[in-house]
Design an enzyme around this catalytic site. Structure first.
Site, PDB file in Angstrom:
ATOM      1  N   HIS A  17       0.843  -1.207   0.000  1.00 33.94           N
ATOM      2  CA  HIS A  17       0.000   0.000   0.000  1.00 33.94           C
ATOM      3  C   HIS A  17       0.872   1.248   0.000  1.00 33.94           C
ATOM      4  O   HIS A  17       1.904   1.304   0.684  1.00 33.94           O
ATOM      5  CB  HIS A  17      -0.890   0.042   1.242  1.00 33.94           C
ATOM      6  CG  HIS A  17      -2.067  -0.875   1.180  1.00 33.94           C
ATOM      7  ND1 HIS A  17      -3.239  -0.627   1.859  1.00 33.94           N
ATOM      8  CD2 HIS A  17      -2.271  -2.045   0.516  1.00 33.94           C
ATOM      9  CE1 HIS A  17      -4.107  -1.583   1.619  1.00 33.94           C
ATOM     10  NE2 HIS A  17      -3.537  -2.472   0.820  1.00 33.94           N
ATOM     11  N   TYR A  61      -9.096  -8.016   9.885  1.00 30.10           N
ATOM     12  CA  TYR A  61      -8.420  -8.148   8.588  1.00 30.10           C
ATOM     13  C   TYR A  61      -6.927  -7.915   8.823  1.00 30.10           C
ATOM     14  O   TYR A  61      -6.479  -6.781   8.939  1.00 30.10           O
ATOM     15  CB  TYR A  61      -9.007  -7.122   7.616  1.00 30.10           C
ATOM     16  CG  TYR A  61      -8.742  -7.375   6.151  1.00 30.10           C
ATOM     17  CD1 TYR A  61      -7.634  -8.098   5.714  1.00 30.10           C
ATOM     18  CD2 TYR A  61      -9.607  -6.885   5.184  1.00 30.10           C
ATOM     19  CE1 TYR A  61      -7.412  -8.318   4.366  1.00 30.10           C
ATOM     20  CE2 TYR A  61      -9.392  -7.094   3.831  1.00 30.10           C
ATOM     21  CZ  TYR A  61      -8.294  -7.817   3.426  1.00 30.10           C
ATOM     22  OH  TYR A  61      -8.072  -8.027   2.087  1.00 30.10           O
ATOM     23  N   LYS A 117      -4.555 -11.591   4.943  1.00 30.07           N
ATOM     24  CA  LYS A 117      -4.151 -11.244   3.576  1.00 30.07           C
ATOM     25  C   LYS A 117      -2.804 -11.901   3.313  1.00 30.07           C
ATOM     26  O   LYS A 117      -1.819 -11.627   4.011  1.00 30.07           O
ATOM     27  CB  LYS A 117      -4.043  -9.722   3.448  1.00 30.07           C
ATOM     28  CG  LYS A 117      -3.489  -9.203   2.145  1.00 30.07           C
ATOM     29  CD  LYS A 117      -4.255  -9.665   0.918  1.00 30.07           C
ATOM     30  CE  LYS A 117      -5.707  -9.284   0.952  1.00 30.07           C
ATOM     31  NZ  LYS A 117      -6.494  -9.680  -0.206  1.00 30.07           N
ATOM     32  N   ASP A 157      -6.260 -15.274   2.201  1.00 24.46           N
ATOM     33  CA  ASP A 157      -6.560 -14.703   0.881  1.00 24.46           C
ATOM     34  C   ASP A 157      -5.273 -14.298   0.156  1.00 24.46           C
ATOM     35  O   ASP A 157      -4.785 -13.181   0.309  1.00 24.46           O
ATOM     36  CB  ASP A 157      -7.471 -13.479   1.059  1.00 24.46           C
ATOM     37  CG  ASP A 157      -7.767 -12.766  -0.260  1.00 24.46           C
ATOM     38  OD1 ASP A 157      -7.456 -13.335  -1.334  1.00 24.46           O
ATOM     39  OD2 ASP A 157      -8.313 -11.654  -0.217  1.00 24.46           O
ATOM     40  N   PRO A 158      -4.685 -15.208  -0.651  1.00 20.68           N
ATOM     41  CA  PRO A 158      -3.448 -14.877  -1.379  1.00 20.68           C
ATOM     42  C   PRO A 158      -3.668 -14.086  -2.674  1.00 20.68           C
ATOM     43  O   PRO A 158      -2.705 -13.891  -3.434  1.00 20.68           O
ATOM     44  CB  PRO A 158      -2.849 -16.253  -1.691  1.00 20.68           C
ATOM     45  CG  PRO A 158      -3.637 -17.254  -0.904  1.00 20.68           C
ATOM     46  CD  PRO A 158      -4.988 -16.642  -0.736  1.00 20.68           C
ATOM     47  N   ASN A 159      -4.899 -13.645  -2.940  1.00 21.24           N
ATOM     48  CA  ASN A 159      -5.187 -12.866  -4.156  1.00 21.24           C
ATOM     49  C   ASN A 159      -4.594 -13.498  -5.421  1.00 21.24           C
ATOM     50  O   ASN A 159      -3.894 -12.834  -6.204  1.00 21.24           O
ATOM     51  CB  ASN A 159      -4.712 -11.417  -4.014  1.00 21.24           C
ATOM     52  CG  ASN A 159      -5.716 -10.547  -3.277  1.00 21.24           C
ATOM     53  OD1 ASN A 159      -5.385  -9.960  -2.263  1.00 21.24           O
ATOM     54  ND2 ASN A 159      -6.948 -10.481  -3.753  1.00 21.24           N
ATOM     55  N   ASN A 168     -13.434 -12.694  -4.401  1.00 22.49           N
ATOM     56  CA  ASN A 168     -13.849 -11.378  -4.867  1.00 22.49           C
ATOM     57  C   ASN A 168     -13.138 -11.071  -6.191  1.00 22.49           C
ATOM     58  O   ASN A 168     -13.159  -9.940  -6.659  1.00 22.49           O
ATOM     59  CB  ASN A 168     -13.546 -10.275  -3.855  1.00 22.49           C
ATOM     60  CG  ASN A 168     -12.084 -10.190  -3.482  1.00 22.49           C
ATOM     61  OD1 ASN A 168     -11.674 -10.830  -2.525  1.00 22.49           O
ATOM     62  ND2 ASN A 168     -11.284  -9.425  -4.223  1.00 22.49           N
ATOM     63  N   HIS A 179     -16.603  -8.159   0.676  1.00 22.37           N
ATOM     64  CA  HIS A 179     -15.234  -7.718   0.402  1.00 22.37           C
ATOM     65  C   HIS A 179     -15.036  -6.265   0.815  1.00 22.37           C
ATOM     66  O   HIS A 179     -15.983  -5.497   0.909  1.00 22.37           O
ATOM     67  CB  HIS A 179     -14.996  -7.874  -1.110  1.00 22.37           C
ATOM     68  CG  HIS A 179     -13.804  -7.186  -1.644  1.00 22.37           C
ATOM     69  ND1 HIS A 179     -13.854  -5.959  -2.266  1.00 22.37           N
ATOM     70  CD2 HIS A 179     -12.497  -7.541  -1.644  1.00 22.37           C
ATOM     71  CE1 HIS A 179     -12.636  -5.602  -2.644  1.00 22.37           C
ATOM     72  NE2 HIS A 179     -11.796  -6.549  -2.273  1.00 22.37           N
ATOM     73  N   ASN A 234     -12.086  -2.783   0.381  1.00 23.47           N
ATOM     74  CA  ASN A 234     -10.827  -2.087   0.083  1.00 23.47           C
ATOM     75  C   ASN A 234     -10.676  -1.001   1.141  1.00 23.47           C
ATOM     76  O   ASN A 234     -11.592  -0.786   1.925  1.00 23.47           O
ATOM     77  CB  ASN A 234     -10.865  -1.466  -1.312  1.00 23.47           C
ATOM     78  CG  ASN A 234     -10.534  -2.457  -2.414  1.00 23.47           C
ATOM     79  OD1 ASN A 234     -11.234  -2.538  -3.411  1.00 23.47           O
ATOM     80  ND2 ASN A 234      -9.469  -3.203  -2.252  1.00 23.47           N
ATOM     81  N   HIS A 284     -11.292  -2.909   5.979  1.00 24.42           N
ATOM     82  CA  HIS A 284      -9.960  -2.331   6.220  1.00 24.42           C
ATOM     83  C   HIS A 284     -10.030  -1.231   7.275  1.00 24.42           C
ATOM     84  O   HIS A 284      -9.015  -0.605   7.569  1.00 24.42           O
ATOM     85  CB  HIS A 284      -9.419  -1.683   4.934  1.00 24.42           C
ATOM     86  CG  HIS A 284      -8.950  -2.622   3.857  1.00 24.42           C
ATOM     87  ND1 HIS A 284      -9.730  -3.593   3.321  1.00 24.42           N
ATOM     88  CD2 HIS A 284      -7.754  -2.695   3.195  1.00 24.42           C
ATOM     89  CE1 HIS A 284      -9.053  -4.238   2.367  1.00 24.42           C
ATOM     90  NE2 HIS A 284      -7.851  -3.711   2.281  1.00 24.42           N
TER      91      HIS A 284
HETATM   92  O1  GKR Z   1      -5.959  -3.766   0.370  1.00 27.99           O
HETATM   93  O2  GKR Z   1      -4.233  -4.931  -0.199  1.00 27.99           O
HETATM   94  C1  GKR Z   1      -5.426  -4.784  -0.091  1.00 27.99           C
HETATM   95  C2  GKR Z   1      -6.325  -5.922  -0.488  1.00 27.99           C
HETATM   96  O3  GKR Z   1      -5.585  -6.930  -1.098  1.00 27.99           O
HETATM   97  C3  GKR Z   1      -7.442  -5.463  -1.398  1.00 27.99           C
HETATM   98  O4  GKR Z   1      -6.914  -4.722  -2.467  1.00 27.99           O
HETATM   99  C4  GKR Z   1      -8.258  -6.612  -1.949  1.00 27.99           C
HETATM  100  O5  GKR Z   1      -9.123  -6.142  -2.943  1.00 27.99           O
HETATM  101  O6  GKR Z   1      -9.144  -6.909   0.275  1.00 27.99           O
HETATM  102  C5  GKR Z   1      -9.197  -7.257  -1.001  1.00 27.99           C
HETATM  103  C6  GKR Z   1      -9.406  -8.740  -1.198  1.00 27.99           C
HETATM  104  O7  GKR Z   1     -10.078  -9.335  -0.392  1.00 27.99           O
HETATM  105  O8  GKR Z   1      -8.956  -9.292  -2.190  1.00 27.99           O
HETATM  106 MG    MG Z   2     -10.065 -11.171  -1.435  1.00 26.40          MG
END
Ligand code: GKR
Ligand code: MG
Length: 420
Positions: A25, A145, A191, A219-221, A267, A318, A320, A347
């Protein structure tokens, strides 16, 4: 009642160096604050992304809303469509679905729709949850979170934060304990996708030992290959409430579910109804994370909820980086959706600044309360709004870019997806 003026104010809110699959971030998160003022002096509030393409689109639409009834949501759709899609192209950050151009109309409509609904509810003297059909819960549960993060002194552009560095098990358990002591959260989301997967899973297991009764999510995106996601699933069996976006694509998620049987959440791969339909055919994910900011507002999210109910999918929410107007919109929505049975993401604990009167919304016992105050129940603090707008102008950021920020701090870092 007719709309007399619409104001859009971009703001920058201090943020911490939180790590994710796309980098880190930046020192500020960008948001847009929307005020829709009617000819009777009532004002409806909204909050959404502050990235330039969104801001440009909001600005393009806003003048066409003058003279419209705030009850005319069809008229709002027509004006959003008429403004055209092209203006919303720009930066796309795939951990943040709201930044995708394919969600342009939903995003812009949803941002104004919340302010219209706030205005409708205020004019009727009822809360937004009542306008949405009535609350099934007055206390809306959110989850803690957790993020891996650098200490804020990694770069002087970050405001000092009291959280310190979180890169190992002990630091992560401390972060969780602070959040749970402070806000009473009853479930935890980690995260991931930032550090080595074995290390992240070991950290999750440390959380499991420290908080055995808290449901856990990771949540590894989508930063883990299918092989890695299957390998980590074997270690995680039994530890998770759900496994959120470990691996890229709906086909990848479907293969993962087939191989592991674990409940998968997203998401990233179910973000509109076309993807929803494909997901039903593939049985890719079993839980959808809603988000009114890109699903097209509060009422469209209720439609998503009804679809999840019809097709037997779970529903979560979800987040942000955001402030209190978004938090209250999320809470009123969640209060009115019976099948939103998972604690929502937020968040909010990571932000110290606010634009609403009275400062930060309370999170108590892990929950945000919705009351019977008219509308969303929050008022704008114009001094705070002005100060955060000044901060926006000073900071010079116009788009979220976690990868560039990471390269500033770690010049040898490069963006690769999936990295692990
Ligand atoms: O704020 O770094 C972040 C999160 O990774 C966010 O951008 C994600 O969209 O929280 C989110 C998620 O659940 O994927
Ligand atoms: Mg996510």
């Amino acid at each position: 009642m007719k709309i007399a003026t619409v104001r859009i104010t971009p703001i920058a809110v201090s943020d911490s160096p939180l790590l994710n699959a796309s980098g880190v971030h930046e020192p500020y998160a960008l948001r847009s604050i929307i005020e829709v003022e009617a000819d009777n002096g009532l004002v409806g509030l909204g909050e959404t992304y502050g990235d330039k393409p969104v801001l440009d689109s909001l600005t393009r639409v806003k003048n066409s809303l003058t003279g419209l009834s705030p009850f005319d949501l069809t008229g709002l759709w027509q004006r959003v469509h008429a403004a055209g899609r092209s203006a919303v192209r720009g930066v796309e950050l795939d951990v943040s679905p709201g930044s995708q151009a394919s969600h342009a109309d939903q995003k812009i409509f949803g941002a104004f729709e919340v302010a219209f609904l706030d205005l409708q509810a205020r004019s009727l003297g009822i809360p937004v949850h009542e306008l949405l059909g009535g609350a099934v819960r007055r206390q809306v549960p959110f989850s803690a979170y957790l993020f891996f993060k650098f200490a804020s002194d990694i770069d002087p552009s970050y405001q000092p934060d009291a959280w310190g560095e979180t890169l190992d098990e002990t630091q992560l358990v401390t972060q969780a304990r602070t959040m749970i002591d402070r806000y009473g959260f009853g479930s935890i989301k980690l995260k991931a996708g930032a550090l080595d997967p074995e290390h992240e899973v070991a950290c999750l297991k440390a959380l499991k030992r420290a908080f055995p009764d808290h449901p856990l999510r990771i949540d590894p995106n989508a930063n883990w290959s299918l092989d890695t996601a299957i390998r980590m699933a074997k270690q995680l069996q039994g530890d998770l409430e759900y496994y959120e976006d470990p691996t890229p694509g709906l086909d990848g998620m479907a293969a993962l579910h087939k191989a592991t049987g674990l409940p998968l959440a997203t998401n990233m791969v179910v973000t509109n109804l076309t993807e929803f339909r494909r997901n039903i055919a593939l049985n890719g994910v079993q839980i959808v994370l809603s988000d009114h900011h890109y699903w097209g507002g509060l009422r469209a999210t209720q439609t998503l909820a009804a679809m999840c109910d019809t097709f037997g999918l779970g529903l979560s929410m979800h987040s942000n980086s955001h402030l209190g107007i978004s938090l209250m919109a999320m809470s009123h929505l969640a209060a009115a959706v019976p099948n939103l049975t998972y604690a929502c993401d937020t968040h909010y604990p990571w932000q110290n600044e606010e634009v609403i009167k009275g400062g930060k919304v309370a999170i108590t016992g892990g929950c945000v309360s919705v009351t019977d105050e008219p509308g969303l129940g929050v008022e704008l603090d114009h001094d705070a709004l002005g100060a955060l707008h000044e901060q926006y102008l000073r900071c010079g950021l116009v788009n979220r870019d976690d990868a560039t920020q990471m390269r500033k701090l770690r010049p040898d870092w490069s963006l690769r997806r999936p990295r692990f």
